[in-house]
Design a protein around this motif. Structure first.
Motif, PDB file in Angstrom:
ATOM      1  N   THR A   1      -7.373  -3.105  -6.305  1.00  0.00           N
ATOM      2  CA  THR A   1      -7.553  -4.356  -5.568  1.00  0.00           C
ATOM      3  C   THR A   1      -8.913  -4.923  -5.964  1.00  0.00           C
TER       4      THR A   1
ATOM      5  N   LYS B   1      -5.528   2.980   5.294  1.00  0.00           N
ATOM      6  CA  LYS B   1      -4.231   2.503   4.793  1.00  0.00           C
ATOM      7  C   LYS B   1      -3.478   1.744   5.896  1.00  0.00           C
TER       8      LYS B   1
ATOM      9  N   LYS C   1       2.652   1.996  -5.659  1.00  0.00           N
ATOM     10  CA  LYS C   1       2.181   0.613  -5.455  1.00  0.00           C
ATOM     11  C   LYS C   1       2.439  -0.248  -6.692  1.00  0.00           C
TER      12      LYS C   1
ATOM     13  N   GLU D   1      -1.341  -5.349  -4.896  1.00  0.00           N
ATOM     14  CA  GLU D   1      -1.561  -3.983  -4.429  1.00  0.00           C
ATOM     15  C   GLU D   1      -2.806  -3.971  -3.556  1.00  0.00           C
ATOM     16  N   VAL D   2      -2.724  -3.253  -2.447  1.00  0.00           N
ATOM     17  CA  VAL D   2      -3.879  -3.168  -1.555  1.00  0.00           C
ATOM     18  C   VAL D   2      -4.208  -1.682  -1.357  1.00  0.00           C
ATOM     19  N   SER D   3      -5.308  -1.250  -1.940  1.00  0.00           N
ATOM     20  CA  SER D   3      -5.677   0.170  -1.826  1.00  0.00           C
ATOM     21  C   SER D   3      -6.393   0.409  -0.485  1.00  0.00           C
ATOM     22  N   SER D   4      -6.398   1.653  -0.060  1.00  0.00           N
ATOM     23  CA  SER D   4      -7.150   2.001   1.156  1.00  0.00           C
ATOM     24  C   SER D   4      -8.639   1.711   0.945  1.00  0.00           C
TER      25      SER D   4
ATOM     26  N   THR E   1       0.835  -1.196   0.000  1.00  0.00           N
ATOM     27  CA  THR E   1       0.000   0.000   0.000  1.00  0.00           C
ATOM     28  C   THR E   1       0.866   1.240   0.000  1.00  0.00           C
TER      29      THR E   1
ATOM     30  N   LEU F   1      -3.246  -2.141   6.913  1.00  0.00           N
ATOM     31  CA  LEU F   1      -2.259  -3.129   6.453  1.00  0.00           C
ATOM     32  C   LEU F   1      -1.430  -3.642   7.632  1.00  0.00           C
TER      33      LEU F   1
END
Ligand SMILES: CC(=O)N[C@H]1[C@@H](OP(=O)(O)OP(=O)(O)OC[C@H]2O[C@@H](n3ccc(=O)[nH]c3=O)[C@H](O)[C@@H]2O)O[C@H](CO)[C@@H](O)[C@@H]1O[C@H](C)C(=O)N[C@@H](C)C(=O)N[C@H](CCC(=O)O)C(=O)O
Ligand SMILES: Nc1ncnc2c1ncn2[C@@H]1O[C@H](COP(=O)(O)OP(=O)(O)OP(=O)(O)O)[C@@H](O)[C@H]1O
Length: 508
Positions: free
Chosen positions: A159, A227, A116, A183-186, A111, A230
């Motif tokens: 994501t 965020k 990213k 990728e991990v978005s908010s 993140t 994570l």
């Protein structure tokens, strides 16, 4: 894969996600969250702005049950699991339906406001080398679950929805993949797309105000809080010691992970807290970079990543991304030779793509589209003393990320000599008005401002007027092959194709 009604009741009750369960003993043979994906035997998840009228098709196409928020059970005779958090329920049921594929993958989650995708591709390339191509990828650009082209998918979100994510993970495991980078978005945390998922390593790159507005985050505090989720979901954390809000980040990280599971990295000589590993450019030019990595302290010595690396992508922010990718991949088994190999060859479509022309200088096609990323890019170009004039071609999208517009103007004001304000997915807004908003923040009188709303013409003019020692940055659209106008994806050649075509026409 098949789930029974009892399985679903138990899964949801165990997670405190169940308000009521139906009298039903059928078997679920398929899952969907869109009415268009329903086939006989489907359990449908009703989430977001689902319209009750979709239910007619759902029944006709053979759905046998639904998971829905309160009030939906009165609209249909379908057996209904009522939940006050359907997206979370969908994640929990999906991972079970696909047999918890995450347990068979060493998983890296990434993140950050910026970097990213670039970092994901770097980690992916390093792990391809380390594992002999047994790595899956979920990024803004592509999802890759296997090495054959048929397992490469175009992504629609940074994501994916949980149901798609776990299906892809299952496919990756079945294809023999042992690692996955995602990728991990908010937004993914907020919308529960990754509810219940844990990462072997979480990378936190940076945070700056962005993604605040309608359909995203109401405030910066909300963005930051999502965020930082994570940290609550990672066994180990790789954290940028140079990030804004570092104090808040490390404090939150330390609540969840012991210090020997937190790996700090930073730029040598940056005025930042002590890191475990530092990078320093030994040769930086407009096309790529060579950088050195130094480990500090006892903990870092386990990393064994000290040494010199060549990265075929320019920009010190990319060296920073690379070091994050190196540490994270090290923690899931990659060694230094795999890092050398991966970083040497990594390319990220539409990110810092460089076109060297004979008579019109260096052209970058880059996805930078907010203050932090455009400022970082222009600052990097400025550091190179051989650069004469720096031109930026940029616009901002309509009906989205409205708060970015003054930031784009500010970054241009601080770093550019010439700007062409142009169109970038204007949607239902007037691109001229969007350009006005960007221009209002260009307070530096030294910046020459042109307005050309036809993006192809703007790029043509910018390249035509550039000399051999100049740099032209085509910002914010990467390799997008359309302009979103009034709700329609209108075909567009793409910035890279336009630049190449103009350059060859000018040279001819
Ligand atoms: C706010 C948000 O995240 N919204 C996402 C969410 O919307 P939603 O659940 O309200 O879905 P919707 O499109 O209104 O439709 C409601 C439901 O009806 C269903 N449907 C719809 C039509 C139909 O005919 N039949 C039907 O059943 C849909 O599948 C959906 O389940 O679920 C949709 C897919 O199911 C996403 O497309 C949509 O993303 C919108 C397009 C979006 O712009 N999201 C952005 C904010 C986003 O998520 N960005 C982050 C990246 C941010 C970053 O760069 O850091 C991302 O991870 O991509
Ligand atoms: N660490 C970084 N710091 C600042 N800017 C960066 C960094 N890494 C990349 N950038 C810039 O941001 C642009 C977008 O990078 P990238 O696509 O990797 O980020 P992202 O986080 O996936 O972006 P988005 O959320 O907008 O999809 C790049 O083209 C580059 O100009």
């Amino acid at each position: 894969m098949i789930l029974t009604a009892d399985n679903i009741t138990t899964l949801l009750a165990d997670q405190d996600l169940l308000i009521s369960a139906p009298e039903f003993d059928g078997e679920i043979k398929h899952l969907a969250y869109n009415s268009k994906e329903v086939v006989p035997g489907t359990l449908l998840f009703i989430k977001g702005n689902f319209k009750p009228e979709y239910l007619d098709d759902v029944i006709k196409d053979g759905a046998i049950a639904i998971v829905a928020p309160q009030n939906f059970e009165s609209m249909t005779d379908l057996p209904t699991w009522v939940s006050d958090d359907v997206p979370a329920a969908m994640s929990i049921v999906s991972m079970a339906y696909y047999g918890y594929p995450q347990n068979d993958l060493a998983l890296i989650g990434i993140t950050g406001t910026k970097g990213k995708t670039s970092t994901a591709y770097m980690a992916y390339e390093i792990l391809r080398s380390a594992t002999h191509d047994k790595v899956a990828l979920s990024s803004t650009l592509q999802v890759i679950t296997g090495n054959e082209p048929k397992y490469h998918y175009r992504a629609h979100l940074t994501t994916p929805e949980s149901l798609d994510l776990f299906r892809w993970m299952r496919e990756a495991v079945d294809n023999g993949m042992t690692h996955m980078v995602m990728e991990v978005s908010s937004q993914a945390f907020k919308m529960r797309r990754v509810y219940g998922l844990r990462y072997n390593v979480g990378i936190f790159l940076n945070i700056s105000p962005d993604h605040i507005g309608e359909n995203e985050h109401p405030t910066f505090a909300d963005y930051l809080a999502h965020k930082m989720m994570l940290f609550d979901h990672s066994e180990q954390i790789v954290l940028n010691a140079d990030s804004d809000y570092f104090g808040t980040l490390i404090e939150h990280a330390a609540l969840n992970v012991p210090r020997d599971g937190i790996w700090l990295y930073g730029k040598e000589d940056a005025d930042s807290p002590k890191a475990d590993a530092y990078f320093e450019a030994t040769d930086t030019n407009l096309h790529g970079s060579v950088f050195n990595v130094r480990e500090v302290g006892q903990q870092a010595q386990h990393l064994h990543v000290s040494g010199e690396y060549t990265l075929d992508m320019p920009g010190d922010f990319n060296q920073s991304n690379a070091l994050a990718a190196m540490i994270a991949t090290r923690l899931v088994g990659a060694d230094a030779p795999a890092m050398v190999e991966g970083l040497k060859i990594v390319k990220v479509p539409g990110r810092m793509q460089v076109l060297n022309t004979k008579s019109h200088g260096t052209i970058y096609v880059d996805y930078a589209h907010n203050y932090a990323s455009i400022a970082a890019l222009l600052q990097f170009v400025r550091q190179n003393e051989s650069v004469n004039k720096l031109t930026v071609v940029v616009g901002a999208p309509g009906n989205k990320g409205v708060s970015r517009r003054p930031g784009i103007g500010k970054a241009v004001s601080e770093g550019a000599d010439i700007v062409y304000l142009t169109s970038d997915d204007p949607q239902y807004e007037n691109p001229d008005k969007i350009a006005d908003e960007i221009q209002a923040a260009i307070t530096n009188p030294e910046v020459t401002i042109y307005r050309q709303l036809d993006r192809t013409v703007a790029i043509t003019e910018a390249i035509k007027n550039a000399g051999p020692a100049d740099v032209v940055v085509l910002a914010a659209k990467g390799l997008d092959e359309y302009q979103k106008v009034n709700g329609v994806d209108t075909p567009y050649e793409n910035d890279w194709a336009v630049a190449q075509r103009i350059d060859s026409e000018l040279e001819f």
